[in-house]
Design an enzyme around this catalytic site. Structure first.
Site, mmCIF file in Angstrom:
data_model
loop_
_atom_site.group_PDB
_atom_site.id
_atom_site.type_symbol
_atom_site.label_atom_id
_atom_site.label_comp_id
_atom_site.label_asym_id
_atom_site.label_seq_id
_atom_site.Cartn_x
_atom_site.Cartn_y
_atom_site.Cartn_z
ATOM 1 N N CYS A 1 -66.035 108.312 -73.900
ATOM 2 C CA CYS A 1 -66.596 107.652 -75.088
ATOM 3 C C CYS A 1 -68.109 107.827 -75.095
ATOM 4 O O CYS A 1 -68.591 108.910 -75.382
ATOM 5 C CB CYS A 1 -66.166 106.199 -75.146
ATOM 6 N N SER A 2 -68.853 106.783 -74.782
ATOM 7 C CA SER A 2 -70.309 106.915 -74.890
ATOM 8 C C SER A 2 -71.030 106.014 -73.891
ATOM 9 O O SER A 2 -72.092 105.491 -74.188
ATOM 10 C CB SER A 2 -70.749 106.567 -76.309
ATOM 11 N N CYS A 3 -70.442 105.806 -72.696
ATOM 12 C CA CYS A 3 -71.091 104.951 -71.695
ATOM 13 C C CYS A 3 -72.475 105.519 -71.376
ATOM 14 O O CYS A 3 -72.631 106.726 -71.198
ATOM 15 C CB CYS A 3 -70.238 104.878 -70.428
ATOM 16 N N CYS B 1 -70.536 111.123 -71.019
ATOM 17 C CA CYS B 1 -69.388 110.230 -70.895
ATOM 18 C C CYS B 1 -68.271 110.953 -71.631
ATOM 19 O O CYS B 1 -68.297 111.016 -72.862
ATOM 20 C CB CYS B 1 -69.644 108.862 -71.519
HETATM 21 FE FE FE Z 1 -67.913 105.724 -72.326
#
Ligand code: FE
Length: 210
Positions: free
Chosen positions: A108-110, A105
């Site tokens: 961010c951190s999906c 991602c």
């Molecule tokens: Fe994300």
């Protein structure tokens, strides 16, 4: 400042800001910290990557399920009782002899919580997020995965709208293994695309014992 912050190298960094925001939301009665802890605990321990491993093992053993998974991963996971937040837009991508898939991602951190649990710390790091795009083969080498030149590397950028699970290649020499045994050898990293699934070693595994 409370003791909670004494190990934080940057008192104004993201961790401190998230903590301050959480405290404010709890104070205003907008979130319940016990409920937050419960959710984190669930995704860290109860869900985890074992759910994804069951999906992969089923896909390896059941061609019809495999077809359904590649067409509609959300529905296929629901067949195994796997569903939940951050999993509503799941897509399965499959590794083959010609294609290796890698998930990131960049923003961010999906991450697909219902199948993989919570993301590892490195998945959220800037280094991983940028190198996955700029130099995926170099990044994979650092994870110990060497992709031959003739194999295409596909990088999938996750978002709130779309999240991915990699269906790794089934290793050779696993024909006699049951679906449950196969699920045991599927690793989290292989479902992100930074690892490969290895057959149990001949010396230590069941094959060697026979
Ligand atoms: Fe994300």
């Amino acid at each position: 400042m409370s003791d909670d912050h004494r190990h934080d190298p940057n008192p104004h960094g993201p961790a401190a800001r998230v903590k301050a925001l959480e405290e404010l939301l709890v104070e205003k009665g907008l979130v319940d910290s016990a409920r937050l802890d419960e959710i984190i605990e669930t995704y860290q321990h109860a869900v985890g990557p074992r759910a994804g491993a069951r999906v992969v093992a089923r896909a390896w053993c059941d061609r019809a399920f495999h077809r359904r998974l590649m067409t509609d991963a959300v529905a296929a996971c629901a067949e195994l009782g796997i569903a939940g937040p951050e999993g509503g837009h799941l897509v399965a991508v499959e590794n083959t002899a010609r294609v290796h898939n890698l998930v990131v991602c960049t923003l961010c951190s999906c991450y697909p919580w219902p199948v993989l649990g919570l993301p590892p710390a490195w998945y959220k790091s800037f280094a991983y997020r940028s190198r996955a795009v700029k130099d995926p083969r170099g990044l994979l080498r650092e994870f110990g995965v060497v992709i031959p030149d003739e194999v295409e590397v596909r990088v999938w950028d996750s978002s709130a709208e779309q999240r991915y699970i990699v269906i790794p290649e089934r290793p050779a020499g696993t024909k006699s293994m049951t679906e449950a045994e196969l699920a045991d050898i599927v690793t989290r990293d292989s479902m992100i695309g930074v690892g490969k699934v290895l057959a149990p070693s001949r010396a230590g595994g069941r094959r060697g014992a026979r």
